[in-house]
Design an enzyme around this catalytic site. Structure first.
Site, PDB file in Angstrom:
ATOM      1  N   ASP A  48      55.782  23.267  -4.155  1.00  0.00           N
ATOM      2  CA  ASP A  48      54.945  23.424  -5.346  1.00  0.00           C
ATOM      3  C   ASP A  48      55.180  22.253  -6.299  1.00  0.00           C
ATOM      4  OD1 ASP A  48      53.332  25.481  -7.105  1.00  0.00           O
ATOM      5  OD2 ASP A  48      54.902  24.670  -8.409  1.00  0.00           O
ATOM      6  N   TYR A  53      54.214  17.306 -13.360  1.00  0.00           N
ATOM      7  CA  TYR A  53      55.647  17.180 -13.028  1.00  0.00           C
ATOM      8  C   TYR A  53      56.056  15.721 -12.787  1.00  0.00           C
ATOM      9  CZ  TYR A  53      55.293  22.240 -12.168  1.00  0.00           C
ATOM     10  OH  TYR A  53      55.059  23.582 -12.276  1.00  0.00           O
ATOM     11  N   LYS A  78      48.570  20.824  -9.171  1.00  0.00           N
ATOM     12  CA  LYS A  78      47.869  21.514 -10.272  1.00  0.00           C
ATOM     13  C   LYS A  78      47.192  20.515 -11.209  1.00  0.00           C
ATOM     14  CE  LYS A  78      51.705  24.795 -10.203  1.00  0.00           C
ATOM     15  NZ  LYS A  78      52.933  23.989 -10.090  1.00  0.00           N
ATOM     16  N   HIS A 109      46.312  24.433 -14.065  1.00  0.00           N
ATOM     17  CA  HIS A 109      47.708  24.689 -14.450  1.00  0.00           C
ATOM     18  C   HIS A 109      47.841  25.762 -15.534  1.00  0.00           C
ATOM     19  CE1 HIS A 109      51.815  22.473 -14.365  1.00  0.00           C
ATOM     20  NE2 HIS A 109      51.992  23.747 -14.573  1.00  0.00           N
ATOM     21  N   SER A 231      65.583  24.261  -7.106  1.00  0.00           N
ATOM     22  CA  SER A 231      66.972  23.838  -7.247  1.00  0.00           C
ATOM     23  C   SER A 231      67.075  22.390  -6.802  1.00  0.00           C
ATOM     24  CB  SER A 231      67.908  24.706  -6.400  1.00  0.00           C
ATOM     25  OG  SER A 231      69.225  24.196  -6.508  1.00  0.00           O
ATOM     26  N   ARG A 236      72.464  25.612  -3.146  1.00  0.00           N
ATOM     27  CA  ARG A 236      71.511  26.609  -3.657  1.00  0.00           C
ATOM     28  C   ARG A 236      70.177  26.506  -2.934  1.00  0.00           C
ATOM     29  NH1 ARG A 236      72.171  25.953 -10.167  1.00  0.00           N
ATOM     30  NH2 ARG A 236      73.908  27.391 -10.470  1.00  0.00           N
ATOM     31  N   ASN A 240      68.887  29.820  -1.200  1.00  0.00           N
ATOM     32  CA  ASN A 240      67.630  30.424  -1.649  1.00  0.00           C
ATOM     33  C   ASN A 240      66.629  30.568  -0.504  1.00  0.00           C
ATOM     34  OD1 ASN A 240      68.741  30.454  -4.213  1.00  0.00           O
ATOM     35  ND2 ASN A 240      67.606  28.660  -4.941  1.00  0.00           N
TER      36      ASN A 240
HETATM   37  N1  LIG Z   1      52.575  27.174 -13.303  1.00  0.00           N
HETATM   38  C1  LIG Z   1      53.434  27.024 -14.294  1.00  0.00           C
HETATM   39  O1  LIG Z   1      53.081  26.979 -15.481  1.00  0.00           O
HETATM   40  C2  LIG Z   1      54.894  26.921 -13.966  1.00  0.00           C
HETATM   41  C3  LIG Z   1      55.859  27.046 -14.969  1.00  0.00           C
HETATM   42  C4  LIG Z   1      57.209  26.974 -14.625  1.00  0.00           C
HETATM   43  C5  LIG Z   1      57.569  26.786 -13.297  1.00  0.00           C
HETATM   44  N2  LIG Z   1      56.598  26.623 -12.321  1.00  0.00           N
HETATM   45  C6  LIG Z   1      56.976  26.385 -10.905  1.00  0.00           C
HETATM   46  O2  LIG Z   1      57.907  27.366 -10.496  1.00  0.00           O
HETATM   47  C7  LIG Z   1      59.100  26.725 -10.036  1.00  0.00           C
HETATM   48  C8  LIG Z   1      60.314  27.598 -10.316  1.00  0.00           C
HETATM   49  O3  LIG Z   1      60.455  27.873 -11.680  1.00  0.00           O
HETATM   50  P1  LIG Z   1      61.546  27.158 -12.619  1.00  0.00           P
HETATM   51  O4  LIG Z   1      61.891  25.833 -12.095  1.00  0.00           O
HETATM   52  O5  LIG Z   1      60.994  27.270 -14.004  1.00  0.00           O
HETATM   53  O6  LIG Z   1      62.784  28.143 -12.586  1.00  0.00           O
HETATM   54  P2  LIG Z   1      63.687  28.894 -11.489  1.00  0.00           P
HETATM   55  O7  LIG Z   1      63.330  28.487 -10.103  1.00  0.00           O
HETATM   56  O8  LIG Z   1      63.648  30.325 -11.870  1.00  0.00           O
HETATM   57  O9  LIG Z   1      65.118  28.391 -11.894  1.00  0.00           O
HETATM   58  C9  LIG Z   1      65.555  27.095 -11.670  1.00  0.00           C
HETATM   59  C10 LIG Z   1      66.957  27.018 -12.288  1.00  0.00           C
HETATM   60  O10 LIG Z   1      67.820  27.942 -11.609  1.00  0.00           O
HETATM   61  C11 LIG Z   1      68.904  27.242 -11.035  1.00  0.00           C
HETATM   62  N3  LIG Z   1      69.164  27.871  -9.724  1.00  0.00           N
HETATM   63  C12 LIG Z   1      68.557  27.610  -8.547  1.00  0.00           C
HETATM   64  N4  LIG Z   1      69.056  28.387  -7.564  1.00  0.00           N
HETATM   65  C13 LIG Z   1      69.997  29.165  -8.130  1.00  0.00           C
HETATM   66  C14 LIG Z   1      70.866  30.164  -7.622  1.00  0.00           C
HETATM   67  N5  LIG Z   1      70.843  30.510  -6.330  1.00  0.00           N
HETATM   68  N6  LIG Z   1      71.715  30.774  -8.488  1.00  0.00           N
HETATM   69  C15 LIG Z   1      71.739  30.427  -9.792  1.00  0.00           C
HETATM   70  N7  LIG Z   1      70.937  29.484 -10.334  1.00  0.00           N
HETATM   71  C16 LIG Z   1      70.065  28.860  -9.510  1.00  0.00           C
HETATM   72  C17 LIG Z   1      68.450  25.804 -10.923  1.00  0.00           C
HETATM   73  O11 LIG Z   1      69.567  24.936 -11.022  1.00  0.00           O
HETATM   74  P3  LIG Z   1      69.749  23.602 -10.143  1.00  0.00           P
HETATM   75  O12 LIG Z   1      68.404  22.961  -9.945  1.00  0.00           O
HETATM   76  O13 LIG Z   1      70.664  22.803 -11.003  1.00  0.00           O
HETATM   77  O14 LIG Z   1      70.385  24.031  -8.855  1.00  0.00           O
HETATM   78  C18 LIG Z   1      67.571  25.666 -12.141  1.00  0.00           C
HETATM   79  O15 LIG Z   1      68.326  25.455 -13.319  1.00  0.00           O
HETATM   80  C19 LIG Z   1      59.083  25.397 -10.809  1.00  0.00           C
HETATM   81  O16 LIG Z   1      59.980  24.462 -10.275  1.00  0.00           O
HETATM   82  C20 LIG Z   1      57.632  25.025 -10.674  1.00  0.00           C
HETATM   83  O17 LIG Z   1      57.360  24.523  -9.375  1.00  0.00           O
HETATM   84  C21 LIG Z   1      55.280  26.719 -12.644  1.00  0.00           C
END
Ligand SMILES: NC(=O)c1ccc[n+]([C@@H]2O[C@H](COP(=O)([O-])OP(=O)(O)OC[C@H]3O[C@@H](n4cnc5c(N)ncnc54)[C@H](OP(=O)(O)O)[C@@H]3O)[C@@H](O)[C@H]2O)c1
Length: 262
Positions: A48, A53, A78, A109, A231, A236, A240
């Site tokens: 994704d 980004y 997006k 988006h 991540s 991780r 995951n």
């Molecule tokens: N459409 C939208 O508006 C929108 C908004 C937000 C996100 N997104 C998409 O959704 C994806 C995921 O959301 P996100 O990046 O906001 O948050 P997330 O995946 O919920 O969390 C990422 C965070 O969690 C940590 N992490 C990863 N695996 C872990 C584990 N097993 N245990 C503990 N912590 C862990 C990561 O650290 P490290 O990287 O340091 O390992 C990072 O700080 C984004 O990357 C993006 O592609 C879309």
């Protein structure tokens, strides 16, 4: 589990989206490239990204260097809604950066700030799909009412709505509203929107000898909700993706669902 057996949802046009994907927000530059390469090596087959980004180039390079066939990796990008009126130019830029002929899924988006732009943008998304630039098109951060506007105007439902989602945001009705309209729910920020030290998650994780993060991802998949954890940490990234060696009981699913009510 072999990646070919990973669970999928089917989008209009018989497009198969793996329920487990890899998020790349804030994974940029060399670290972003490494993370996506590690993810593909760990078995993710769904990445994704987004124009916003700033990492489409790195994502594309990782897919190429992985040696995987293009058709074996599901790619989402997006459209930032401030590109209203420049939709075609924007997807062409994405395709060039990713170095691919098409993406599997292209999303708006978030809803354009001028409500009058909603339908014209959606028509442009559909046109790009019809031109073969995206196999499926959808939205992100849309309300059910906004989705209904699109369907009423064009009789075409978004294939996906990508929204913030986790056990703590669980909303059975909102999920059903998507299902009823043929829109696949894709959750983002599964960890950021969770308290991974919550006793319900730690108890269930302990019972299966996995981590609370793995329980959160498995819970999405068992609800047939797409999860895209991000991540940049190799251990991780692997952990995951390792969520198919255990399953949650109906009672555990109910206990996790109930976190959405607290
Ligand atoms: N459409 C939208 O508006 C929108 C908004 C937000 C996100 N997104 C998409 O959704 C994806 C995921 O959301 P996100 O990046 O906001 O948050 P997330 O995946 O919920 O969390 C990422 C965070 O969690 C940590 N992490 C990863 N695996 C872990 C584990 N097993 N245990 C503990 N912590 C862990 C990561 O650290 P490290 O990287 O340091 O390992 C990072 O700080 C984004 O990357 C993006 O592609 C879309």
């Amino acid at each position: 589990m072999d990646h070919a057996d990973h669970p999928i949802a089917v989008l209009p046009g018989d497009v198969r989206i793996p329920l487990l994907g890899f998020g790349t927000w804030q994974a940029t530059g060399e670290a972003g490239f490494r993370a996506v390469l590690d993810a593909l090596d760990a078995g993710y087959r769904h990445i994704d990204t987004a124009t916003m980004y700033g990492n489409e180039k790195e994502v594309g390079r990782a897919v190429r260097e992985s040696g995987l066939r293009r058709e074996d990796v599901f790619l989402t990008t997006k459209l930032p809604p401030e590109r209203v009126g420049r939709e075609r130019e924007t997807i062409e830029e994405s395709l060039r950066a990713l170095d691919v002929d098409y993406v599997d899924l292209w999303l708006v988006h978030w809803p354009p700030s001028a409500p009058g732009d909603l339908i014209p943008v959606w028509r442009e998304m559909l046109a790009a799909r019809d031109a073969g630039l995206a196999r499926a098109v959808g939205v992100s951060n849309f309300s059910t009412a906004q989705i209904d506007e699109l369907i009423q105007a064009t009789e075409e439902n978004p294939a996906v709505n990508q929204i913030r989602w986790s056990p703590f945001l669980y909303d059975r009705q909102r999920h059903a509203e998507h299902r009823d309209r043929g829109v696949v729910l894709e959750g983002y920020s599964p960890f950021k929107a969770s308290d991974l030290s919550d006793p319900v998650l730690t108890r269930i994780a302990g019972a299966h000898n996995v981590s609370p993060a793995q329980v959160v991802l498995r819970w999405h998949i068992d609800h047939e909700i797409v999860a895209i954890p991000k991540s940049v940490t190799p251990e991780r990234i692997r952990a995951n993706a390792d969520v198919f060696g255990f399953s949650l009981t109906a009672e555990e699913m109910r206990d996790i669902d109930a976190l959405g009510n607290v």
